[in-house]
Structures are given as C-alpha cells and as structure tokens.
Design a protein around this motif. Structure first.
Motif, short mmCIF file in Angstrom:
data_model
loop_
_atom_site.label_atom_id
_atom_site.label_comp_id
_atom_site.label_asym_id
_atom_site.label_seq_id
_atom_site.Cartn_x
_atom_site.Cartn_y
_atom_site.Cartn_z
N VAL A 144 -37.69 57.62 51.46
CA VAL A 144 -38.13 57.12 50.15
C VAL A 144 -37.41 57.86 49.03
O VAL A 144 -36.93 57.25 48.07
N GLU A 145 -37.34 59.18 49.14
CA GLU A 145 -36.74 59.97 48.06
C GLU A 145 -35.22 59.82 48.01
O GLU A 145 -34.63 59.84 46.92
N ALA A 146 -34.58 59.65 49.17
CA ALA A 146 -33.12 59.51 49.19
C ALA A 146 -32.70 58.07 48.93
O ALA A 146 -31.55 57.82 48.53
N GLY A 147 -33.59 57.11 49.20
CA GLY A 147 -33.26 55.70 48.97
C GLY A 147 -32.51 55.06 50.12
O GLY A 147 -32.15 53.87 50.03
N LEU B 190 -43.52 55.63 63.28
CA LEU B 190 -44.62 55.82 62.35
C LEU B 190 -45.25 54.47 61.99
O LEU B 190 -46.49 54.33 61.97
N GLU B 191 -44.43 53.49 61.71
CA GLU B 191 -44.96 52.15 61.38
C GLU B 191 -45.74 51.56 62.56
O GLU B 191 -46.78 50.94 62.37
N ALA C 185 -48.48 49.13 60.47
CA ALA C 185 -48.24 48.69 59.09
C ALA C 185 -46.74 48.75 58.80
O ALA C 185 -46.04 49.65 59.27
N ARG C 186 -46.26 47.80 58.02
CA ARG C 186 -44.89 47.82 57.55
C ARG C 186 -44.84 48.64 56.27
O ARG C 186 -45.48 48.31 55.28
N GLU D 282 -48.17 48.49 51.00
CA GLU D 282 -48.84 49.47 51.85
C GLU D 282 -48.05 50.78 51.89
O GLU D 282 -48.61 51.88 51.86
N GLY D 283 -46.72 50.66 51.94
CA GLY D 283 -45.87 51.84 51.97
C GLY D 283 -45.97 52.64 50.69
O GLY D 283 -45.94 53.89 50.72
N ARG D 284 -46.10 51.94 49.54
CA ARG D 284 -46.19 52.63 48.26
C ARG D 284 -47.49 53.46 48.20
O ARG D 284 -47.49 54.62 47.77
N THR D 285 -48.58 52.86 48.64
CA THR D 285 -49.86 53.58 48.65
C THR D 285 -49.84 54.75 49.62
O THR D 285 -50.28 55.86 49.30
#
Length: 296
Positions: free
Chosen positions: A26-29, A52-53, A58-59, A73-76
């Motif tokens: 997420v942080e590296a993009g 993990l998913e 969950a995706r 879901e990933g953002r939360t």
C-alpha cells in the motif's frame, strides 16, 4: 519469531509477515516497490498478500497491469492495521526502555569487567545495574539478577558458566600473625594454619590441599565482610584474589603473596534455561572480549 494470529473468518492462519507485506504494498504503490523496501523478492510479497486475502476471505487490493488500489474493505483494514502497528511499536518501545540488565556479584567487582559492561551497554543501547547479592549464585537462582560474575560455581544449582579469566591468590593474615612479616608464603605451608572459610561466596576450602595435609577450619562465615573481620580477629588465615589486596584494606589485616597457589577462576554465569536475552548477548560479547585477551 513467527507470531501467528487466528482470524475471525476463514480457516487459515495469518502471521505478521503477511501484514507487513500488505502495508508495504500500500505504501509503495506496487509489489515491486514493496519487495525493495522489505529486501525480498516480488513473488514473495505477492504470495504473502494473496495468503492474507484468502485467510481473511476478503479482496484487499484491486490489481491491474497499470494500477494498484485498495478495495473499500482493504482501505478499512489498512487503517485499522496501521493503528494496531502504532500500538505495537509503542508497546515494544516501552518494554525496551524499561528493560534493565541486572548483573549480580558477591564481592569485589573487577575493574576490567565493569569497563567492559559499560562499553557493551553503550554499544547495545541498553541500561544495566550492578547488584550485590550474597548468595552462591549472586541472585541468579532467585531471579534477583539476570547474569552474575562468580568465582565459584555451585554444583547443585542449574547455572551455565562461561570462564573469563583467572586471578592470582594472596594470603590474608592478622597483622599480629608471624606470617604478616613474611615476603611470601608457600601454598603448602598454609595448611598448618587454621582457615577462615566463607562457605557462600568464598574461593578457598580445605579440599584444595592434599588429603593428608589440609588446614583445619577455624571459623565459618557467609559473606566477605564477615570473613575479613574473622581474619582480623586472628581466628585463622584465608586466601583471596590479589584484587582484594588493592581494593579491600583493613587496619588489622595484611595480604601476603602466595607461591604455588591454585588460581581463582572467574566466570560469567547464566540460568541454564530461560536466560534473559540481554544476558545472552552480554555473555556472547564477554566470550569474544576475554577469550581474545587471553589469546594475547
């Protein structure tokens, strides 16, 4: 250490490395950027996030050849996970800052060891304290200390010892004793004199002499201060490391060099099981430090 956590849904265990990979992506993009941050391969990161998913059922990421983004879901989940990691970092910092290595000794802490510990603590970024404990293991058996410098290793207690160096003995005699006027004495002739014995932290006992020529015990005590006063009172003679002659003077006690005396072994002792991690680090560093000194 691989710490596993049972998720609320799904039937697969997840671990902290998968959380770290997800946050890094997420942080590296990108998976490639995350792999570079974590110093692992890109497939390793990709597999960790996929597991993990699967575990969470969950995706978390929307993947495409040109773009990578978080699902709702990933953002939360990412926000909650980042908050949890902040709390984890705080907990680790508090534990680290409050962790003090307690180093036990019974008496006469050698200068070279004090200097070594001070240097070790500074380089390792840890705190320490020297703790005097007049017991056979200088507090190890009771948990009062984490590691101890000992001159005698008790046979009936579960401690592991690392020999560091040897010390030369001198005789301690009352100032009015005929031995006090001698330039030196021989180890064998000390057997003709009563012995003051420190049974807890002392280094001298009758069995150090041959069976047919051993000293009688004139007095028994349980710490170095009592031992010194008994010698001063003329209740017997004793032998101690030469360090005592420089560091522990008494107006009624004279220290006399001894020839042919067995050396005193100085060792670093740890519990056989469950030793403090900092104690294990200290022992490893001490082994390198003093084995190198002996080699020279």
């Amino acid at each position: 250490m691989r710490e596993q956590v049972r998720p609320a849904v799904g039937n697969t265990d997840v671990d902290l490395s998968q959380f770290r990979c997800f946050i890094a992506v997420v942080e590296a993009g990108s998976f490639t950027g995350a792999a570079q941050r974590l110093h692992v391969t890109q497939p390793t990161v990709s597999r960790a996030v996929q597991r993990l998913e699967t575990a969470l059922n969950a995706r978390l990421l929307n993947r495409s050849t040109r773009h990578l983004s978080l699902t709702p879901e990933g953002r939360t989940f990412h926000a909650d996970l980042r908050e949890a990691y902040v709390q984890l970092d705080r907990a680790i910092s508090r534990l680290h800052s409050s962790s003090v290595l307690r180093i036990g000794f019974c008496w006469l802490l050698p200068e070279q060891f004090s200097r070594f510990v001070t240097r070790f603590a500074k380089e390792a970024g840890v705190d320490f304290e020297f703790v005097r404990d007049d017991t056979a293991t200088a507090g190890l058996h009771s948990g009062h200390t984490n590691v101890a410098l000992l001159r005698r290793i008790p046979r009936d207690l579960p401690v592991a010892a690392l020999p560091l160096w040897e010390e030369t003995r001198v005789a301690a005699v009352a100032r009015n004793s005929p031995l006090a006027r001698r330039d030196h004495v021989d180890w064998a002739e000390l057997a003709d004199w009563p012995l003051v014995r420190n049974t807890v932290s002392g280094t001298t006992s009758p069995d150090l002499w041959p069976p047919r020529h051993r000293p009688e015990v004139g007095a028994v005590c349980s710490n170095h201060d009592e031992w010194l006063e008994a010698v001063a009172a003329g209740r017997g003679i004793g032998t101690v490391p030469e360090l005592a002659a420089r560091r522990n003077s008494h107006p009624s006690v004279v220290y006399v060099p001894v020839r042919n005396a067995p050396a005193v072994q100085v060792s670093l002792a740890l519990p056989e099981r469950g030793a403090h991690p900092l104690a294990e680090q200290l022992a490893a560093a001490a082994g390198r430090e003093f084995s190198a000194a002996l080699a020279r």
